[in-house]
Design an enzyme around this catalytic site. Structure first.
Site, PDB file in Angstrom:
ATOM      1  N   CYS A   2       0.981  -1.153   0.027  1.00  0.00           N
ATOM      2  CA  CYS A   2      -0.115  -0.007  -0.226  1.00  0.00           C
ATOM      3  C   CYS A   2       0.899   1.258   0.059  1.00  0.00           C
ATOM      4  O   CYS A   2       2.168   1.067   0.335  1.00  0.00           O
ATOM      5  CB  CYS A   2      -0.844   0.209   1.247  1.00  0.00           C
ATOM      6  SG  CYS A   2      -2.100  -1.502   1.553  1.00  0.00           S
ATOM      7  N   ARG A  27       1.691   1.174  -5.955  1.00  0.00           N
ATOM      8  CA  ARG A  27       2.039   0.197  -4.793  1.00  0.00           C
ATOM      9  C   ARG A  27       0.729  -0.390  -4.396  1.00  0.00           C
ATOM     10  O   ARG A  27       0.941  -1.272  -3.503  1.00  0.00           O
ATOM     11  CB  ARG A  27       2.304   1.238  -3.663  1.00  0.00           C
ATOM     12  CG  ARG A  27       3.511   2.000  -3.720  1.00  0.00           C
ATOM     13  CD  ARG A  27       3.950   2.647  -2.569  1.00  0.00           C
ATOM     14  NE  ARG A  27       4.310   1.896  -1.629  1.00  0.00           N
ATOM     15  CZ  ARG A  27       5.513   1.234  -1.268  1.00  0.00           C
ATOM     16  NH1 ARG A  27       6.552   1.565  -1.851  1.00  0.00           N
ATOM     17  NH2 ARG A  27       5.611   0.569  -0.322  1.00  0.00           N
ATOM     18  N   TRP A  75      -3.662  -1.999  -1.345  1.00  0.00           N
ATOM     19  CA  TRP A  75      -3.681  -3.296  -2.001  1.00  0.00           C
ATOM     20  C   TRP A  75      -4.233  -4.287  -0.966  1.00  0.00           C
ATOM     21  O   TRP A  75      -3.516  -4.628   0.178  1.00  0.00           O
ATOM     22  CB  TRP A  75      -2.305  -3.847  -2.330  1.00  0.00           C
ATOM     23  CG  TRP A  75      -2.156  -5.010  -3.331  1.00  0.00           C
ATOM     24  CD1 TRP A  75      -2.350  -5.045  -4.711  1.00  0.00           C
ATOM     25  CD2 TRP A  75      -1.947  -6.281  -2.710  1.00  0.00           C
ATOM     26  NE1 TRP A  75      -2.280  -6.525  -4.860  1.00  0.00           N
ATOM     27  CE2 TRP A  75      -1.869  -7.150  -3.646  1.00  0.00           C
ATOM     28  CE3 TRP A  75      -1.595  -6.889  -1.328  1.00  0.00           C
ATOM     29  CZ2 TRP A  75      -1.587  -8.705  -3.660  1.00  0.00           C
ATOM     30  CZ3 TRP A  75      -1.547  -8.340  -1.226  1.00  0.00           C
ATOM     31  CH2 TRP A  75      -1.549  -9.167  -2.360  1.00  0.00           C
ATOM     32  N   ASN A 101       0.528   0.822   6.096  1.00  0.00           N
ATOM     33  CA  ASN A 101       0.974  -0.307   4.990  1.00  0.00           C
ATOM     34  C   ASN A 101       1.610  -1.254   5.613  1.00  0.00           C
ATOM     35  O   ASN A 101       2.561  -0.880   6.436  1.00  0.00           O
ATOM     36  CB  ASN A 101       1.967   0.591   4.075  1.00  0.00           C
ATOM     37  CG  ASN A 101       2.713  -0.543   3.284  1.00  0.00           C
ATOM     38  OD1 ASN A 101       2.274  -1.455   2.928  1.00  0.00           O
ATOM     39  ND2 ASN A 101       4.004   0.008   2.974  1.00  0.00           N
ATOM     40  N   GLY A 102       1.154  -2.665   5.239  1.00  0.00           N
ATOM     41  CA  GLY A 102       1.975  -3.655   6.337  1.00  0.00           C
ATOM     42  C   GLY A 102       0.719  -4.540   6.659  1.00  0.00           C
ATOM     43  O   GLY A 102      -0.395  -4.522   6.276  1.00  0.00           O
ATOM     44  N   GLU A 481      11.988 -14.990 -17.645  1.00  0.00           N
ATOM     45  CA  GLU A 481      11.674 -13.416 -17.594  1.00  0.00           C
ATOM     46  C   GLU A 481      10.437 -13.026 -18.765  1.00  0.00           C
ATOM     47  O   GLU A 481       9.640 -12.410 -18.264  1.00  0.00           O
ATOM     48  CB  GLU A 481      13.028 -12.509 -17.300  1.00  0.00           C
ATOM     49  CG  GLU A 481      12.587 -11.099 -17.599  1.00  0.00           C
ATOM     50  CD  GLU A 481      11.752 -10.570 -16.433  1.00  0.00           C
ATOM     51  OE1 GLU A 481      11.418 -11.355 -15.380  1.00  0.00           O
ATOM     52  OE2 GLU A 481      11.386  -9.310 -16.209  1.00  0.00           O
ATOM     53  N   LYS A 485       6.822 -11.552 -17.928  1.00  0.00           N
ATOM     54  CA  LYS A 485       6.320 -10.117 -18.508  1.00  0.00           C
ATOM     55  C   LYS A 485       5.247 -10.367 -19.236  1.00  0.00           C
ATOM     56  O   LYS A 485       4.176  -9.626 -18.940  1.00  0.00           O
ATOM     57  CB  LYS A 485       7.268  -9.395 -19.510  1.00  0.00           C
ATOM     58  CG  LYS A 485       8.820  -8.961 -18.846  1.00  0.00           C
ATOM     59  CD  LYS A 485       8.631  -7.467 -18.206  1.00  0.00           C
ATOM     60  CE  LYS A 485       8.168  -7.673 -16.759  1.00  0.00           C
ATOM     61  NZ  LYS A 485       9.050  -8.189 -15.770  1.00  0.00           N
ATOM     62  N   GLU A 488       2.164 -11.284 -16.613  1.00  0.00           N
ATOM     63  CA  GLU A 488       1.694 -10.239 -15.692  1.00  0.00           C
ATOM     64  C   GLU A 488       1.011  -9.031 -16.379  1.00  0.00           C
ATOM     65  O   GLU A 488       0.206  -8.413 -15.809  1.00  0.00           O
ATOM     66  CB  GLU A 488       2.798  -9.666 -14.717  1.00  0.00           C
ATOM     67  CG  GLU A 488       4.062  -8.926 -15.197  1.00  0.00           C
ATOM     68  CD  GLU A 488       4.917  -8.677 -14.128  1.00  0.00           C
ATOM     69  OE1 GLU A 488       4.594  -8.608 -13.276  1.00  0.00           O
ATOM     70  OE2 GLU A 488       6.174  -8.596 -14.749  1.00  0.00           O
ATOM     71  N   HIS A 504      10.323 -33.944 -22.901  1.00  0.00           N
ATOM     72  CA  HIS A 504      10.058 -34.965 -21.808  1.00  0.00           C
ATOM     73  C   HIS A 504       8.641 -34.656 -21.378  1.00  0.00           C
ATOM     74  O   HIS A 504       8.619 -34.854 -20.070  1.00  0.00           O
ATOM     75  CB  HIS A 504      11.049 -34.609 -20.822  1.00  0.00           C
ATOM     76  CG  HIS A 504      12.541 -35.182 -21.199  1.00  0.00           C
ATOM     77  ND1 HIS A 504      13.051 -36.315 -21.484  1.00  0.00           N
ATOM     78  CD2 HIS A 504      13.654 -34.147 -21.377  1.00  0.00           C
ATOM     79  CE1 HIS A 504      14.150 -36.116 -21.882  1.00  0.00           C
ATOM     80  NE2 HIS A 504      14.649 -34.990 -21.829  1.00  0.00           N
ATOM     81  N   LYS A 603       3.397  -3.006  -6.869  1.00  0.00           N
ATOM     82  CA  LYS A 603       4.731  -3.019  -7.202  1.00  0.00           C
ATOM     83  C   LYS A 603       5.656  -3.495  -6.232  1.00  0.00           C
ATOM     84  O   LYS A 603       6.865  -4.120  -6.488  1.00  0.00           O
ATOM     85  CB  LYS A 603       5.276  -1.474  -7.416  1.00  0.00           C
ATOM     86  CG  LYS A 603       6.554  -1.123  -7.831  1.00  0.00           C
ATOM     87  CD  LYS A 603       6.878  -1.586  -9.140  1.00  0.00           C
ATOM     88  CE  LYS A 603       8.481  -1.150  -9.759  1.00  0.00           C
ATOM     89  NZ  LYS A 603       8.572  -1.843 -10.768  1.00  0.00           N
TER      90      LYS A 603
HETATM   91  C1  AGP Z   1       8.429  -7.928 -11.967  1.00  0.00           C
HETATM   92  O1  AGP Z   1       7.917  -7.628 -13.012  1.00  0.00           O
HETATM   93  C2  AGP Z   1       7.138  -8.375 -10.808  1.00  0.00           C
HETATM   94  N1  AGP Z   1       6.304  -7.164 -10.930  1.00  0.00           N
HETATM   95  C3  AGP Z   1       7.844  -8.967  -9.593  1.00  0.00           C
HETATM   96  O2  AGP Z   1       7.942 -10.165 -10.079  1.00  0.00           O
HETATM   97  C4  AGP Z   1       9.200  -8.366  -9.087  1.00  0.00           C
HETATM   98  O3  AGP Z   1      10.194  -8.532  -9.777  1.00  0.00           O
HETATM   99  C5  AGP Z   1       9.404  -9.113  -7.640  1.00  0.00           C
HETATM  100  O4  AGP Z   1       8.258  -8.884  -6.858  1.00  0.00           O
HETATM  101  C6  AGP Z   1      10.537  -8.509  -6.759  1.00  0.00           C
HETATM  102  O5  AGP Z   1      10.410  -7.160  -6.537  1.00  0.00           O
HETATM  103  P1  AGP Z   1      11.730  -6.723  -6.126  1.00  0.00           P
HETATM  104  O6  AGP Z   1      12.793  -6.572  -7.185  1.00  0.00           O
HETATM  105  O7  AGP Z   1      11.178  -5.159  -5.813  1.00  0.00           O
HETATM  106  O8  AGP Z   1      12.202  -7.254  -4.761  1.00  0.00           O
END
Ligand code: AGP
Length: 608
Positions: A2, A27, A75, A101-102, A481, A485, A488, A504, A603
């Protein structure tokens, strides 16, 4: 997960809080609210949905008056994203309002205790216990009431509190969640991150865990958890307001993709001087690399995939065994760690809860920790033995791009530096690889120049039912990766496989017109991957290959080919991810997705 913000000064607080929340929206973005204090009365406005909705409801803040206030973008963790569960939360008598936040881990026990004392709960959130606790401990001293309440909380929190009876004061408290104070002239702020306050001040104080700040418009006093005043240093933020703006791009993600040549250059420049690699700012120069018998890399999500690519580079250049572990798994795995283990922790935000926990666990067992982090002053940066910043600048889009490529750049430099020190690399190879790294910003720029072609290809693939990403070795790390991308931001089902592993089992899923993205940049394994492309082609797949210039053989097997410049095989990941980032971006755009704020994500993942 958050974002919190607070303001006190001479201006109307609500518009400032709303502007700040827009910057923090990455966030968390399922509900939002603000509380403003005027003439000993707190007014609250909160809504489910985006900040834009809150702006509409409050006529851009004009409907709430007062020069002190707090705000929150959520969030959801405890309780659905409804108006009632949105923050701020208020005490039953309306004297206190809190944003948080938390996660409060012992909230159920506290809730029962407070209910038994007659407190009435409006929401399903864990946060609401905080405001009632403050009320319960209030004996006329606002700070002491908050301090006492905080001492009862278990879990993580960045708190902002206002009190109707003490109308000139904001209180901010931090425990395992990011929080900083913005130092202005005749006005002060607190926020989860600096993007929210950088239009007003670039002078910030980073709170440490267990610290509480008492903030008026003229003064900031920081206390530790025992109530003792602690002197704090004011840090100056060097980047500009424009760095946190879209700058003419449709989305932050596209802007951040395009910024990568500059970001990668910024990550390498301070470390590369006259053929030498130096780490002055992190104190690594004096680090005894010979004391390391094993490297453990830990991270989450994309940072984990950067670590997966880094593993190949360290093993190749340093001949040290490297283990790459998901932080969420490592923390509970009773890990085998000793004083000769170098723990490399990767995190863009520096606040990822699982990564922090895994790191603490390994450090407790004697590992030396080296953090590669983007956000200055973040928790991971603070607790690591050594911190190397990636200097990517603020990354706002939820999907990381420049955060990832700058992590790779730092990993390449570390491996090269270490290999030379260990003597596993001769001088000639060192200098050749050094120059390859120096060339990477230009290589990335050339890869970005394929933008129009990739946009066209997105039109071809956007309505696929699923996408498969395949590759070997470093290409496999990129496949992981690339698939992340794609899923997500476009919500298109995407899977990554080591190319040699397909036969396999997974090859059973390949049939007519199934798109397969084949990564084929590691020249040492190109022929092997081409064999795997032939296998999927034979089952009807439609293949888009990403490879290096000069690979003519691929033309006879792939349907579409994207050529990146020739690059040293172990450093190819940083360039070959570029077309995959752009492809994911344009597929998501074709499908009308909310690219910067994908559903269900946030984020920085500050909860377990
Ligand atoms: C990446 O596009 C993601 N949003 C997510 O996987 C991110 O890399 C992961 O949450 C780790 O975040 P950080 O690098 O801030 O630790």
């Amino acid at each position: 997960m958050c974002g919190v913000i607070g303001y006190t000064g001479n201006m109307e607080a609500a518009p400032i809080l709303l502007e700040g929340l827009k910057k923090l929206e990455y966030r968390g973005y399922d509900s939002a609210g603000i509380a403003v204090l005027d003439k000993n009365v707190i007014s609250i406005s909160k809504v489910s949905g985006r900040i834009a909705h809150l702006c509409e409801k409050t006529d851009d803040g004009k409907l709430l008056h007062g020069c002190i206030g707090i705000g929150h973008t959520r969030w959801a963790t405890h309780g659905a994203p409804t108006d009632t569960n949105a923050h701020p939360h208020m005490s039953n008598d309306g004297r206190f309002a809190v944003v948080h936040n938390g996660i409060i881990e012992n909230y159920l026990m506290l809730r029962d205790e407070l209910k038994a004392k007659g407190y009435h709960f409006e929401s399903q959130t864990d946060t609401e216990v905080i405001v009632h606790l403050i009320d319960m401990y209030d004996t006329g001293d606002f700070r002491k009431a908050v301090m006492k309440a905080a001492s009862r909380l278990q879990g993580s929190y960045a708190l902002g509190v206002i009190c109707a009876d003490d109308p000139d004061k904001l209180i901010a408290v931090r425990e395992y969640s990011p929080l900083l104070i913005g130092v202005g002239i005749g006005e002060n702020y607190f926020a989860s991150d600096v993007t929210a306050i950088v239009p007003y001040t670039r002078n910030v104080i980073y709170l440490d865990d267990g610290q509480l700040a008492e903030i008026t418009k003229e003064n900031i006093v920081v206390y530790d958890c025992t109530g003792k005043k602690v002197p704090k240093e004011i840090n100056h933020i060097s980047w500009d307001v424009q760095d946190a703006e879209k700058g003419g791009y449709a989305h932050f993600m596209l802007k951040e993709i395009m910024e990568q040549p500059g970001a990668v250059k910024a990550a390498m420049t301070p470390r590369m001087k006259d053929g030498e690699i130096c780490w002055e700012e992190s104190g690594l120069d004096s680090f005894d690399v010979h004391s390391v018998s094993r490297i453990v890399i830990t991270a989450c999500g994309s940072a984990y995939y950067a670590g997966s690519a880094g593993r190949y580079v360290f093993e190749q250049l340093c001949r040290i065994p490297v283990q790459v572990e998901l932080a969420s798994e490592l923390r509970y795995s009773n890990p085998i760690i000793d004083g000769q283990t170098l723990l490399i922790v990767l995190s863009q935000s520096g606040e990822t809860a699982d990564t922090i926990a895994a790191m603490r666990e390994c450090m407790k067992r004697g590992a030396k920790s080296l953090a590669i982090v983007n956000v200055v002053g973040s928790t991971i940066a603070k607790i690591a033995d050594h911190t190397v910043y990636t200097w990517a600048g603020p990354e706002i889009a939820v999907a990381t791009t420049k955060g990832y490529t700058t992590q790779l750049t730092v990993l390449y430099l570390l491996a090269l530096w270490m290999g030379r020190k260990l003597g596993t690399l001769d001088e000639e190879s060192y200098h050749m690889l050094y120059e390859s790294i120096r060339a990477l910003p230009k290589v990335i720029q050339d890869a970005l120049d394929m933008n129009p072609m990739i946009k066209k290809l997105a039109g071809k693939y956007h309505d696929a039912k699923a996408l498969f990403f395949i590759g070997r070795n470093t290409d496999y790390a990129t496949a992981l990766e690339g698939a992340l991308k794609m899923k997500e931001i476009s919500y298109l089902h995407s899977e990554a496989y080591a190319a040699g592993e397909l036969k396999h089992g997974t090859i059973a899923l390949i049939d007519d017109h199934q798109p397969v993205i084949a990564l084929c940049c590691n020249s040492l394994l190109q022929e092997k991957t081409i064999s795997n492309i032939v296998e999927v082609k034979a089952r009807g797949a439609e293949v888009l290959a990403v490879t290096c210039k000069g690979n003519q053989n691929i033309l006879s097997v792939a349907d579409d080919v994207l050529y990146i410049p020739k690059v040293e095989p172990i450093f190819s990941t940083v360039a070959e991810i570029i077309p995959l980032q752009l492809l994911a971006y344009y597929v998501a755009e074709e499908n009308g997705c909310d690219i910067d704020k994908p559903k269900n994500l946030a984020k920085s993942v500050t909860v377990e």
